[in-house]
Design a protein around this motif. Structure first.
Motif, PDB file in Angstrom:
ATOM      1  N   PRO A  40      -6.250  25.084  26.930  1.00 16.16           N
ATOM      2  CA  PRO A  40      -6.482  23.731  27.434  1.00 16.16           C
ATOM      3  C   PRO A  40      -7.979  23.473  27.516  1.00 16.16           C
ATOM      4  CG  PRO A  40      -6.017  25.231  29.242  1.00 16.16           C
ATOM      5  CD  PRO A  40      -5.876  26.037  27.984  1.00 16.16           C
ATOM      6  N   GLN A  41      -8.354  22.224  27.427  1.00 17.17           N
ATOM      7  CA  GLN A  41      -9.754  21.825  27.600  1.00 17.17           C
ATOM      8  C   GLN A  41      -9.807  20.630  28.537  1.00 17.17           C
ATOM      9  OE1 GLN A  41     -11.995  23.731  26.432  1.00 17.17           O
ATOM     10  NE2 GLN A  41     -10.904  24.845  24.819  1.00 17.17           N
ATOM     11  N   GLY A  42     -11.010  20.228  28.855  1.00 18.13           N
ATOM     12  CA  GLY A  42     -11.208  18.974  29.587  1.00 18.13           C
ATOM     13  C   GLY A  42     -10.364  18.879  30.848  1.00 18.13           C
ATOM     14  N   TRP A  43      -9.772  17.724  31.045  1.00 15.29           N
ATOM     15  CA  TRP A  43      -9.026  17.501  32.291  1.00 15.29           C
ATOM     16  C   TRP A  43      -7.820  18.421  32.397  1.00 15.29           C
ATOM     17  CZ3 TRP A  43      -3.930  16.353  32.416  1.00 15.29           C
ATOM     18  CH2 TRP A  43      -3.349  15.769  31.279  1.00 15.29           C
ATOM     19  N   LEU A  44      -7.231  18.797  31.246  1.00 17.57           N
ATOM     20  CA  LEU A  44      -6.039  19.641  31.270  1.00 17.57           C
ATOM     21  C   LEU A  44      -6.402  21.053  31.751  1.00 17.57           C
ATOM     22  CD1 LEU A  44      -3.052  19.480  30.557  1.00 17.57           C
ATOM     23  CD2 LEU A  44      -3.656  19.787  28.155  1.00 17.57           C
ATOM     24  N   ARG A  45      -7.554  21.514  31.297  1.00 17.33           N
ATOM     25  CA  ARG A  45      -8.030  22.810  31.789  1.00 17.33           C
ATOM     26  C   ARG A  45      -8.303  22.736  33.301  1.00 17.33           C
ATOM     27  NH1 ARG A  45      -9.847  27.349  29.431  1.00 17.33           N
ATOM     28  NH2 ARG A  45     -10.844  28.721  30.938  1.00 17.33           N
ATOM     29  N   ASP A  46      -8.892  21.631  33.717  1.00 19.35           N
ATOM     30  CA  ASP A  46      -9.160  21.467  35.158  1.00 19.35           C
ATOM     31  C   ASP A  46      -7.868  21.578  35.968  1.00 19.35           C
ATOM     32  OD1 ASP A  46     -11.827  20.995  34.583  1.00 19.35           O
ATOM     33  OD2 ASP A  46     -11.681  18.820  34.813  1.00 19.35           O
ATOM     34  N   GLN A  47      -6.789  20.955  35.482  1.00 18.60           N
ATOM     35  CA  GLN A  47      -5.525  21.008  36.231  1.00 18.60           C
ATOM     36  C   GLN A  47      -5.038  22.451  36.332  1.00 18.60           C
ATOM     37  OE1 GLN A  47      -4.714  18.047  37.645  1.00 18.60           O
ATOM     38  NE2 GLN A  47      -6.595  17.675  36.492  1.00 18.60           N
ATOM     39  N   MET A  48      -5.130  23.160  35.205  1.00 21.59           N
ATOM     40  CA  MET A  48      -4.612  24.533  35.208  1.00 21.59           C
ATOM     41  C   MET A  48      -5.503  25.449  36.028  1.00 21.59           C
ATOM     42  SD  MET A  48      -2.921  24.455  31.423  1.00 21.59           S
ATOM     43  CE  MET A  48      -2.695  26.203  31.283  1.00 21.59           C
ATOM     44  N   GLN A  49      -6.808  25.168  36.023  1.00 26.20           N
ATOM     45  CA  GLN A  49      -7.695  25.972  36.874  1.00 26.20           C
ATOM     46  C   GLN A  49      -7.392  25.699  38.341  1.00 26.20           C
ATOM     47  OE1 GLN A  49      -9.903  28.259  35.326  1.00 26.20           O
ATOM     48  NE2 GLN A  49      -9.641  29.067  37.404  1.00 26.20           N
ATOM     49  N   LEU A  50      -7.108  24.435  38.665  1.00 30.11           N
ATOM     50  CA  LEU A  50      -6.735  24.120  40.055  1.00 30.11           C
ATOM     51  C   LEU A  50      -5.452  24.868  40.433  1.00 30.11           C
ATOM     52  CD1 LEU A  50      -7.465  20.266  40.150  1.00 30.11           C
ATOM     53  CD2 LEU A  50      -8.656  22.036  41.475  1.00 30.11           C
ATOM     54  N   MET A  51      -4.492  24.919  39.498  1.00 27.99           N
ATOM     55  CA  MET A  51      -3.268  25.674  39.787  1.00 27.99           C
ATOM     56  C   MET A  51      -3.581  27.152  40.005  1.00 27.99           C
ATOM     57  SD  MET A  51      -0.451  24.304  37.088  1.00 27.99           S
ATOM     58  CE  MET A  51       1.033  24.808  37.878  1.00 27.99           C
ATOM     59  N   GLY A  75      -3.603  15.552  23.980  1.00 27.87           N
ATOM     60  CA  GLY A  75      -4.397  15.873  25.162  1.00 27.87           C
ATOM     61  C   GLY A  75      -5.473  16.853  24.762  1.00 27.87           C
ATOM     62  N   PRO A  76      -6.413  17.123  25.659  1.00 30.07           N
ATOM     63  CA  PRO A  76      -7.537  17.983  25.304  1.00 30.07           C
ATOM     64  C   PRO A  76      -7.145  19.459  25.209  1.00 30.07           C
ATOM     65  CG  PRO A  76      -7.702  17.285  27.601  1.00 30.07           C
ATOM     66  CD  PRO A  76      -6.527  16.559  27.027  1.00 30.07           C
ATOM     67  N   PRO A  79      -4.416  11.149  28.209  1.00 29.54           N
ATOM     68  CA  PRO A  79      -3.911   9.783  28.002  1.00 29.54           C
ATOM     69  C   PRO A  79      -4.722   8.697  28.713  1.00 29.54           C
ATOM     70  CG  PRO A  79      -2.676  10.818  29.759  1.00 29.54           C
ATOM     71  CD  PRO A  79      -3.672  11.832  29.289  1.00 29.54           C
ATOM     72  N   PHE A  80      -5.876   9.101  29.299  1.00 28.46           N
ATOM     73  CA  PHE A  80      -6.698   8.095  29.980  1.00 28.46           C
ATOM     74  C   PHE A  80      -7.515   7.305  28.968  1.00 28.46           C
ATOM     75  CE2 PHE A  80      -5.876  11.765  32.591  1.00 28.46           C
ATOM     76  CZ  PHE A  80      -5.120  11.152  33.576  1.00 28.46           C
ATOM     77  N   SER A  81      -7.759   7.916  27.828  1.00 29.41           N
ATOM     78  CA  SER A  81      -8.438   7.255  26.724  1.00 29.41           C
ATOM     79  C   SER A  81      -7.441   7.097  25.579  1.00 29.41           C
ATOM     80  CB  SER A  81      -9.611   8.132  26.277  1.00 29.41           C
ATOM     81  OG  SER A  81      -9.996   7.781  24.977  1.00 29.41           O
TER      82      SER A  81
END
Ligand code: NAG
Ligand code: NAG
Ligand code: NAG
Ligand code: NAG
Ligand code: NAG
Ligand code: NAG
Ligand code: NAG
Length: 711
Positions: A44-55, A448-449, A473-475
């Motif tokens: 994952p990259q970008g925001w998707l990586r951020d979500q998984m890092q938060l998890m 997605g990223p 999907p924000f862009s």
């Protein structure tokens, strides 16, 4: 296929109900339309990586440290189980493996190593894996354990391959002998102490075990596959048959809470919402082995019928333990959401029909994140389309099974299953986001990223890396950087909501303005990539879409996002509650300081109707800058997302509650504004822990507004 079928072909042929021909090295399983690259090849990259890092930094990533149903599970030497199914640890394992390897998180990898080492070191002499002894042995909890183990072997074959395969095949020898002995461990057997419900879970969820058996047959086959194939045959024959439920006279289209219990009770395994989430794929999974069209048709029906009669605008199956109906006060369980996502992404890979990918994205980008507090330290068990608060709603509740706290956020609110099973959500989405197309093609199917680095299986192999730099999907813009040592076919799924006449693609050897032509079935647009480095840009064009929901309401979509009226809230924070008693957990429970339970209480009115003619889309993204980074983190939080839809709105008179949540709104002549019109902002559901999705419509043009008697 390795040299697998040199032996016993005649014996094998007899196993196949469909009597499929098997020549030479032919794989007896029907082919999937698309295969995934191995676990770990997609990051994952970008925001998707951020979500998984938060998890990883949140509840999911700390369960092995402190959560007793994982850390002290009977699988790893403790005694803590929340049910006799002993499924807590296996659920966690199935999700934490792809999370750890997608992020290359050494802390989680070390925990996985300790956990799997314990489980394999403690394999019973007769081959059984997991805690049970003797007469209480139920296959079910093995299914998620083996899904985790096969992912682990794929992600690190050098470290886990040999040991994992030896243990798995030793287990399968035992499984074969148990099945051959009156289907023990699977059906109720007079010698065993299993109750009907315990075994029915194994029988209705067995497609998850079939996935492991297929993986072994295709990736690491034994010299003589006869036993493996016989196990598949036993399992299919003893399975609860989803084709029964998805038949015209049996399937319940109505609100199940209005159906007599003597009708729903005997169907319980099929109306259990998590089973449904898992079972959406069951027919397709069986079809690979049986070649029986009734099975593949069952999966297609499962998706069509379930979402039509028991689905939400946000892409989930609605039900609290048992399927419900379409009323906006019913909700979806987090376990159901992640299981449905996994099933839908499997169905895309099996059939290649674009709708399954679109549905996966819908659930992932909308329903899934709405179940978490922004830091992923607390999850809601259930979330309803119209959910203006998340708190104890009192003893009069619209739910069939879950308790009155179930919409609140926390560590184990209502039941532990969603605590241990949610970690698979984002990681499996990422692993399904790219697929191989034939031998020389690669496709981005869940957008997605992300980055993929893999070898295409054409003779000689083609080394490819693709970076999907996007805020989708924000862009609406997807930028791909492609590096390859030989020409190959690159495919991008063009979502069905894209306006093709205004969507553009640029890239090597593409004439400006050339049409975007996705395949009508798969949704994939093909581009021929030259050797070396190239860039491809896809600009999707789209507009706001209204989905008609019940009682003259609409759900507002744009692109892959669903917009809702987000309610601001006051937060009440408490020490986590015991799921069964709702009393605080004991003081000495080693709860990390970030793990708390939350009640969210609305600080504004929710009884809002919108004028659909007034909707306008707004974005604060600057598309000319970095196409990957720059979104806030945490992202799925109130008032931070960069996109919104504005609307003219009014409060409705006489819109009350039904058992603690908003009732269906007044319709027809009873629908009237109270007071004047005002502006509201709708924001993506994923960032709105408290929200109204199904919004009643009114016309607020001066004339109609006056006619409706507003002041
Ligand atoms: C796990 O078990 C150990 C040993 O019995 C105990 O010290 C610890 O408190 C337990 N932890 C939890 C979270 O139950
Ligand atoms: C369920 O119970 C009702 C009323 O007791 C009865 O009329 C009906 O036949 C029963 N249905 C089934 C499927 O047993
Ligand atoms: C195909 O599957 C259906 C549903 O499970 C079953 O009723 C039927 O007997 C199967 N057909 C064959 C040829 O096995
Ligand atoms: C499966 O569905 C297809 C397409 O609707 C239909 O033609 C076929 O007859 C169905 N097969 C079975 C066994 O129901
Ligand atoms: C529509 O409203 C009726 C009456 O309030 C309610 O029973 C029903 O569940 C609602 N239907 C949907 C789909 O919301
Ligand atoms: C699609 O885009 C074309 C070209 O911009 C435009 O004329 C058309 O109205 C759009 N269609 C829809 C359904 O928005
Ligand atoms: C929150 O919703 C409740 C229930 O409808 C309502 O009574 C209350 O006024 C709302 N809170 C605010 C601050 O508007």
């Amino acid at each position: 296929m390795k040299s697998l079928y040199g032996v016993g072909l005649a014996a094998l042929a007899a196993l196949f109900p469909g009597g499929q021909a098997m020549d030479g090295d032919q794989n007896p399983l029907l082919p999937v339309k698309f295969r995934s690259p191995p676990v770990g090849h997609i990051k994952p990259q970008g925001w998707l990586r951020d979500q998984m890092q938060l998890m990883a930094d949140g509840l999911a990533g700390h369960e092995f440290d402190f959560y007793k149903y994982v850390a002290n599970s009977s699988w790893v030497g403790g005694e803590e189980e929340y049910s006799s199914l002993n499924e807590g640890f296996p659920y966690w394992f199935n999700g934490i493996v792809p999370l750890a390897y997608a992020l290359d998180d050494d802390r989680l990898k070390e925990q996985i190593d300790r956990a799997v080492t314990y489980v394999l070191d403690n394999q019973h002499d007769d081959g059984w894996i997991g805690p049970e002894q003797g007469h209480y042995r139920n296959f079910w909890a093995r299914y998620p354990f083996f899904l985790g183990l096969t992912q682990l072997m794929e992600a690190d074959v050098d470290r886990y391959g040999e040991r994992g395969l030896a243990a798995t095949y030793k287990f399968l020898d035992l499984m074969h002998s148990m099945l051959a002995n009156g289907l023990r461990g699977y059906l109720r057997h007079p010698l065993d102490e299993l109750n009907e419900e315990d075994v029915s879970w194994g029988r209705v969820r067995v497609c998850d075990m079939m996935l492991t058996l297929y993986w072994l047959l295709e990736e690491h086959p034994p010299e003589d596959p006869t036993k493996l194939l016989e196990i598949m045959k036993f399992l299919v024959e003893g399975a609860l048959d989803w084709a029964h439920w998805y038949s015209d006279d049996v399937f319940i289209r109505r609100d199940l809470n209005l159906v007599p219990v003597n009708v729903t009770a005997p169907l319980f395994p099929y109306v259990h919402a998590v089973n449904v989430g898992q079972g959406l794929k069951a027919g397709a999974v069986f079809h690979r082995f049986t070649g029986n069209d009734t099975h593949s048709n069952t999966s297609r029906r499962a998706v069509d019928w379930t979402f039509e009669h028991h689905g939400s605008a946000s892409g989930s199956v609605v039900g609290d333990e048992r399927l419900a109906g379409l009323a906006p006060f019913y909700g979806a369980e987090l376990c159901t959401v992640v299981e449905a996502m996994f099933s839908l992404s499997y169905l895309y890979k099996y059939f290649g029909d674009a709708q399954f990918a679109a549905r996966t994205e819908l659930a992932a980008f909308n329903e899934l994140p709405s179940h978490f507090m922004p830091d992923y330290w607390a999850r809601a068990y259930i979330s309803s389309p119209n959910q203006p608060w998340a708190k104890n709603i009192g003893s009069e509740k619209p739910y069939w099974n879950v308790n009155s706290w179930a919409s609140g956020f926390g560590m184990e609110v209502n039941y532990p299953c969603c605590t241990v099973n949610h970690p698979q959500g984002w990681p499996k989405f990422v692993d399904a986001s790219w697929v191989l197309v034939g031998d020389d093609g690669l496709a981005n199917v869940l957008l997605g990223p992300s980055t993929v680095t893999t070898t295409l299986p054409v003779p000689g192999g083609i080394q490819v890396t693709v970076w999907a730099d996007t805020k989708y999907p924000f862009s609406d813009k997807l930028k791909y950087r492609v590096l390859t040592n030989a020409p190959f076919n690159f495919h991008v799924r063009i979502p069905d909501w894209a306006n093709l006449s205004a969507t553009t693609i640029s890239g090597p050897a593409i004439e400006p303005g050339s049409p975007v032509q996705p395949d009508p079935v798969t949704g994939l647009h093909k581009l021929e990539m030259p050797e070396g480095f190239s860039e491809v840009t896809v600009s999707l064009a789209t507009d706001i879409r209204l989905e008609v929901r019940g009682n003259d309401t609409v759900a507002v979509h744009r692109g892959a996002l669903l917009y809702s009226l987000q309610l601001d809230y006051d937060t009440e924070v408490t020490w986590p509650k015991n799921y069964a008693t709702n009393e605080p957990l004991p003081d000495d429970y080693p709860v990390p300081s970030q793990s708390r339970d939350y009640n969210l209480v609305n600080t504004s009115r929710w009884d809002v109707a919108i004028d659909p003619g007034s909707l306008a889309f707004h974005t604060t993204l600057d598309e000319s800058t970095d196409s990957l980074n720059g979104l806030p983190n945490p992202l799925f939080a109130p008032n931070v997302l960069p996109v919104s839809i504005s609307a003219r709105a009014c409060f409705l008179t006489g819109w009350g509650l039904y058992m603690g949540l908003p009732d269906a709104p007044p319709t027809g002549d009873r629908r009237r504004c109270e007071g004047g019109a005002f502006d509201v902002v709708l924001t993506p559901l994923g960032g709105a822990q408290t929200h109204m999705v199904e919004l009643p419509t009114v016309e607020l043009g001066e004339e109609s507004y006056a006619a409706r008697g507003a002041l």
